[in-house]
Design an enzyme around this catalytic site. Structure first.
Site, PDB file in Angstrom:
ATOM      1  N   HIS A  54      47.108 -30.311   9.442  1.00 20.15           N
ATOM      2  CA  HIS A  54      46.391 -30.938   8.337  1.00 20.15           C
ATOM      3  C   HIS A  54      44.899 -31.025   8.622  1.00 20.15           C
ATOM      4  CE1 HIS A  54      44.971 -34.709   6.216  1.00 20.15           C
ATOM      5  NE2 HIS A  54      45.215 -33.863   5.243  1.00 20.15           N
ATOM      6  N   GLU A  57      43.220 -27.884   7.808  1.00 17.86           N
ATOM      7  CA  GLU A  57      42.948 -27.716   6.377  1.00 17.86           C
ATOM      8  C   GLU A  57      41.529 -28.188   6.057  1.00 17.86           C
ATOM      9  OE1 GLU A  57      43.896 -30.091   2.369  1.00 17.86           O
ATOM     10  OE2 GLU A  57      45.635 -29.806   3.677  1.00 17.86           O
ATOM     11  N   HIS A  58      41.102 -29.283   6.682  1.00 15.25           N
ATOM     12  CA  HIS A  58      39.745 -29.790   6.476  1.00 15.25           C
ATOM     13  C   HIS A  58      38.715 -28.905   7.172  1.00 15.25           C
ATOM     14  CE1 HIS A  58      40.608 -33.908   4.780  1.00 15.25           C
ATOM     15  NE2 HIS A  58      41.815 -33.523   5.165  1.00 15.25           N
ATOM     16  N   GLU A 136      41.644 -40.985   5.830  1.00 14.37           N
ATOM     17  CA  GLU A 136      42.696 -40.644   4.875  1.00 14.37           C
ATOM     18  C   GLU A 136      44.009 -41.319   5.259  1.00 14.37           C
ATOM     19  OE1 GLU A 136      45.153 -36.681   3.314  1.00 14.37           O
ATOM     20  OE2 GLU A 136      43.182 -36.441   4.256  1.00 14.37           O
TER      21      GLU A 136
END
Length: 323
Positions: A54, A57-58, A136
């Site tokens: 994840h 992804e950033h 997040e």
């Protein structure tokens, strides 16, 4: 190679470096949708590296060899396009929808960050996006009512060592401990052409897409050995229900029931999703009629049932109700 049996045309090829390319030609509107799908998700993460898929992804939006930080997003939006990315336990994908005349731009951008992210990745960028992901986690899981339910359900459904034991968001400890060299190696391992599928749909032709894919992706070296994710297809039942009671500051008590069923993509899982709709989808569902309209034990807007699309293990059917 054309595919048959579909109401729309699909043609596929594979580059010498292993990249699969899929094209569906559709001239109804002058746009193209590009989707680059990598076979890496949280189920591939070894112990101590949860949240890496994840976080990447950033990082993939933070610049590559020929694209400056945040430039990828600016170029696509300036061309009249939109873009985003998603990560789940089974895969990570990056996608753009652009006017057809900007197809080459989209493919060049994706190829540059597939083959050129590691040299451009800096400690500053990693630290910045690490903090974004940690925030997040706080906003979605830790600081909202019921937010940690998914973090608690997964370890109850899947034992330690199982590839679905941990959530995609990862743990704070693992995110804090990760160093730059480890992240660079993670990219080299999984962000390879022979671990990806490029799909283009819209106002183009297979010949155009195959030619552009070869031009921009063809020179990227494949990864010789890509480690397989742990096999999670068999989960030994405990013989008794597993329960956890959580006391927290929430508006009302809520119950979650989770049952392991069948892997996503199987006919049996399709039946599970139909069952979920019958149980908890809308005012006509069994749960709504019995618990909300009937006994008035549950809040109408809290009732629900759904399957979670996990493809490499018995996927869960989850039922929710708030008193």
């Amino acid at each position: 190679m054309p595919e048959t049996g579909y109401p729309w045309p699909i043609e596929t090829t594979r580059l010498d470096n292993g990249l699969r390319v899929i094209v569906s030609e559709d001239h109804s509107v002058p746009v193209v949708a590009v989707n680059l799908w990598y076979d890496v998700g949280s189920r591939h993460e070894p112990p101590g590296q949860t949240g890496f898929a994840h976080l990447f992804e950033h990082l993939m939006f933070e610049g590559s060899v020929h694209v400056a930080k945040t430039e990828h997003m600016r170029l696509v939006q300036a061309a009249g396009g939109s873009l985003n990315a998603t990560t789940n336990p089974d895969r990570t994908n990056y996608f753009e929808t652009v006017p057809a005349e900007h197809l080459e731009l989209a493919l060049w951008l994706e190829a540059d960050r597939m083959g050129g992210l590691v040299p451009a990745l800096t400690q500053e960028t990693l630290d910045n996006q690490r903090e974004v992901v940690k925030n997040e986690r706080r906003q979605r899981y830790e600081n909202v009512p019921y937010g940690d339910a998914w973090l608690r359900l997964l370890p109850l459904l899947y034992p330690p060592g199982h590839p679905y034991h941990h959530a995609t968001i990862g743990s704070m400890a693992d995110l804090n401990a990760a160093d730059l060299a480890t992240f660079k190696e993670f990219h080299r391992t999984y962000y390879a052409p022979n671990n990806a599928v490029l799909t283009v749909v819209g106002d183009t032709t297979p010949d155009e897409v195959f030619g552009l894919a070869k031009k921009y992706f063809g020179g990227i070296e494949p990864r010789a050995e890509i480690p397989a994710a742990p096999d999670g297809r068999v989960v030994q039942p405990t013989g008794v229900p597993v329960r956890e009671t959580v006391v927290a500051k929430v508006p009302a008590p809520r119950i979650y029931l989770a049952h392991r069923s069948h892997p996503y993509g199987t006919p049996e899982y399709d039946a599970v999703t139909v069952l979920a709709a019958v149980l908890g989808d809308g005012r006509g569902s069994r749960l709504y009629q019995r618990l909300a309209d009937g006994a008035r034990l549950a809040q109408p807007d809290s009732l629900g049932a759904y399957g979670v699309d996990l493809a490499h293990a018995p996927a869960p059917l989850i039922v929710i109700a708030s008193a």
